[in-house]
Scaffold this motif. Structure first.
Motif, mmCIF file in Angstrom:
data_model
loop_
_atom_site.group_PDB
_atom_site.id
_atom_site.type_symbol
_atom_site.label_atom_id
_atom_site.label_comp_id
_atom_site.label_asym_id
_atom_site.label_seq_id
_atom_site.Cartn_x
_atom_site.Cartn_y
_atom_site.Cartn_z
ATOM 1 N N ALA A 195 0.829 -1.210 0.000
ATOM 2 C CA ALA A 195 0.000 0.000 0.000
ATOM 3 C C ALA A 195 0.861 1.257 0.000
ATOM 4 N N LYS A 196 0.350 2.301 -0.653
ATOM 5 C CA LYS A 196 1.055 3.590 -0.697
ATOM 6 C C LYS A 196 1.005 4.309 0.642
ATOM 7 N N ASN A 197 -0.119 4.151 1.367
ATOM 8 C CA ASN A 197 -0.285 4.857 2.643
ATOM 9 C C ASN A 197 -1.356 4.141 3.475
ATOM 10 N N ALA A 198 -1.624 4.667 4.652
ATOM 11 C CA ALA A 198 -2.588 4.030 5.564
ATOM 12 C C ALA A 198 -3.999 3.973 4.985
ATOM 13 N N ALA A 199 -4.409 5.040 4.307
ATOM 14 C CA ALA A 199 -5.755 5.056 3.715
ATOM 15 C C ALA A 199 -5.862 4.007 2.608
ATOM 16 N N SER A 200 -4.823 3.900 1.803
ATOM 17 C CA SER A 200 -4.813 2.896 0.740
ATOM 18 C C SER A 200 -4.800 1.482 1.319
ATOM 19 N N LYS A 201 -4.066 1.311 2.413
ATOM 20 C CA LYS A 201 -3.995 -0.003 3.055
ATOM 21 C C LYS A 201 -5.384 -0.456 3.490
ATOM 22 N N LYS A 202 -6.165 0.466 4.034
ATOM 23 C CA LYS A 202 -7.535 0.137 4.449
ATOM 24 C C LYS A 202 -8.389 -0.254 3.245
ATOM 25 N N LYS A 203 -8.236 0.482 2.140
ATOM 26 C CA LYS A 203 -9.011 0.181 0.933
ATOM 27 C C LYS A 203 -8.638 -1.184 0.359
ATOM 28 N N ILE A 204 -7.345 -1.491 0.342
ATOM 29 C CA ILE A 204 -6.880 -2.775 -0.183
ATOM 30 C C ILE A 204 -7.385 -3.912 0.708
ATOM 31 N N ARG A 205 -7.257 -3.718 2.010
ATOM 32 C CA ARG A 205 -7.736 -4.741 2.956
ATOM 33 C C ARG A 205 -9.226 -4.980 2.768
ATOM 34 N N SER A 206 -9.983 -3.922 2.635
ATOM 35 C CA SER A 206 -11.428 -4.029 2.423
ATOM 36 C C SER A 206 -11.740 -4.763 1.121
ATOM 37 N N ALA A 207 -11.022 -4.432 0.058
ATOM 38 C CA ALA A 207 -11.248 -5.078 -1.241
ATOM 39 C C ALA A 207 -10.942 -6.573 -1.170
ATOM 40 N N LEU A 208 -9.850 -6.936 -0.492
ATOM 41 C CA LEU A 208 -9.492 -8.353 -0.386
ATOM 42 C C LEU A 208 -10.454 -9.114 0.520
ATOM 43 N N LYS A 209 -10.943 -8.453 1.578
ATOM 44 C CA LYS A 209 -11.945 -9.099 2.434
ATOM 45 C C LYS A 209 -13.241 -9.325 1.659
ATOM 46 N N LYS A 210 -13.608 -8.354 0.857
ATOM 47 C CA LYS A 210 -14.814 -8.489 0.032
ATOM 48 C C LYS A 210 -14.638 -9.638 -0.958
ATOM 49 N N TYR A 211 -13.475 -9.721 -1.580
ATOM 50 C CA TYR A 211 -13.182 -10.804 -2.510
ATOM 51 C C TYR A 211 -13.292 -12.156 -1.803
ATOM 52 N N ARG A 212 -12.718 -12.248 -0.616
ATOM 53 C CA ARG A 212 -12.766 -13.493 0.160
ATOM 54 C C ARG A 212 -14.209 -13.889 0.456
ATOM 55 N N GLU A 213 -15.024 -12.930 0.885
ATOM 56 C CA GLU A 213 -16.436 -13.213 1.187
ATOM 57 C C GLU A 213 -17.192 -13.671 -0.056
ATOM 58 N N GLU A 214 -16.895 -13.048 -1.195
ATOM 59 C CA GLU A 214 -17.537 -13.459 -2.444
ATOM 60 C C GLU A 214 -17.162 -14.890 -2.812
ATOM 61 N N LEU A 215 -15.903 -15.254 -2.582
ATOM 62 C CA LEU A 215 -15.476 -16.633 -2.836
ATOM 63 C C LEU A 215 -16.237 -17.610 -1.951
ATOM 64 N N ILE A 216 -16.361 -17.266 -0.682
ATOM 65 C CA ILE A 216 -17.053 -18.148 0.262
ATOM 66 C C ILE A 216 -18.515 -18.314 -0.131
ATOM 67 N N GLN A 217 -19.141 -17.231 -0.581
ATOM 68 C CA GLN A 217 -20.564 -17.269 -0.948
ATOM 69 C C GLN A 217 -20.819 -17.894 -2.321
ATOM 70 N N ASP A 218 -19.792 -18.021 -3.148
ATOM 71 C CA ASP A 218 -19.941 -18.547 -4.508
ATOM 72 C C ASP A 218 -20.271 -20.035 -4.464
ATOM 73 N N THR A 219 -21.481 -20.388 -4.862
ATOM 74 C CA THR A 219 -21.917 -21.775 -4.827
ATOM 75 C C THR A 219 -21.415 -22.577 -6.022
ATOM 76 N N CYS A 220 -20.745 -21.940 -6.937
ATOM 77 C CA CYS A 220 -20.226 -22.633 -8.117
ATOM 78 C C CYS A 220 -18.783 -23.103 -7.934
ATOM 79 N N GLN A 221 -18.272 -23.049 -6.724
ATOM 80 C CA GLN A 221 -16.911 -23.498 -6.461
ATOM 81 C C GLN A 221 -16.825 -25.018 -6.577
#
Length: 189
Positions: free
Chosen positions: A103-129
């Motif tokens: 991350a470039k800075n603390a604000a970006s780190k939060k955005k990246i963390r949020s995006a990756l957490k969202k991605y993880r949740e989408e993977l868990i919810q994906d019934t086509c796995q």
């Protein structure tokens, strides 16, 4: 047994030429930035190499993710990071994935963390796995250390472990992900 099947599918896909990754001509994202305010931060290449070394022959991801794919797949804007390395398996039947973003800075780190957490949740919810990947996906981890935000879904477990209860299989995969966490943490000592 599963490893042999995945390996055979991979060989067949490569030999027959049916596998042609999108954006294969694009270089992986590996832009570097300097350390922040005198703190010693390992380079992204050192972080990547440490994780890969921790798994040895059990490190499966081999397909680099482009800058464009990093945005499309994970929702991570190039404005948020100074460096990124992401790899996925060559065959979608396997779930192993490593994403390391500086991350470039603390604000970006939060955005990246949020995006990756969202991605993880989408993977868990994906019934086509693939059924064999569902428990590994549940054990995946978003890990933050220093300026780095990582998505970790790596490692293998034995056939005996795979035959245990779901909770024990998830715990075994979580333990596998800890190899990456320990490898990254050691770089900060």
């Amino acid at each position: 047994m599963k490893k042999k099947i995945v390996a055979m599918i991979l060989v067949l896909a490569c030999v027959t030429g049916i596998y042609a990754p999108e954006n294969a001509w694009e270089a992986p994202v590996t832009v570097e930035a300097s350390t922040q305010k005198g703190k010693k931060t390992p380079s992204i290449q050192k972080v990547y190499n440490a994780v890969k070394k921790a798994y040895g022959d059990d490190y499966i991801p081999s397909e680099k993710v482009s800058k464009k794919e990093l945005k499309e797949r994970y929702g991570i804007s190039s404005k948020w990071y100074s460096a990124a390395i992401a790899e996925v398996p060559m065959i979608s039947a396997n779930a192993d994935t490593l994403v390391i973003v500086k991350a470039k800075n603390a604000a970006s780190k939060k955005k990246i963390r949020s995006a990756l957490k969202k991605y993880r949740e989408e993977l868990i919810q994906d019934t086509c796995q693939y059924p064999m990947n569902q428990l590994k996906i549940q054990a995946s981890k978003v890990y933050v250390k220093g300026n780095y935000v990582c998505f970790i879904m790596l490692g293998t477990i034995s056939n005996k472990q795979e035959e245990q209860s779901e909770d024990k299989v998830i715990a075994a995969y979580k333990k596998q992900n800890e190899k990456a966490v320990k490898a990254i943490s050691k770089l900060y000592k």
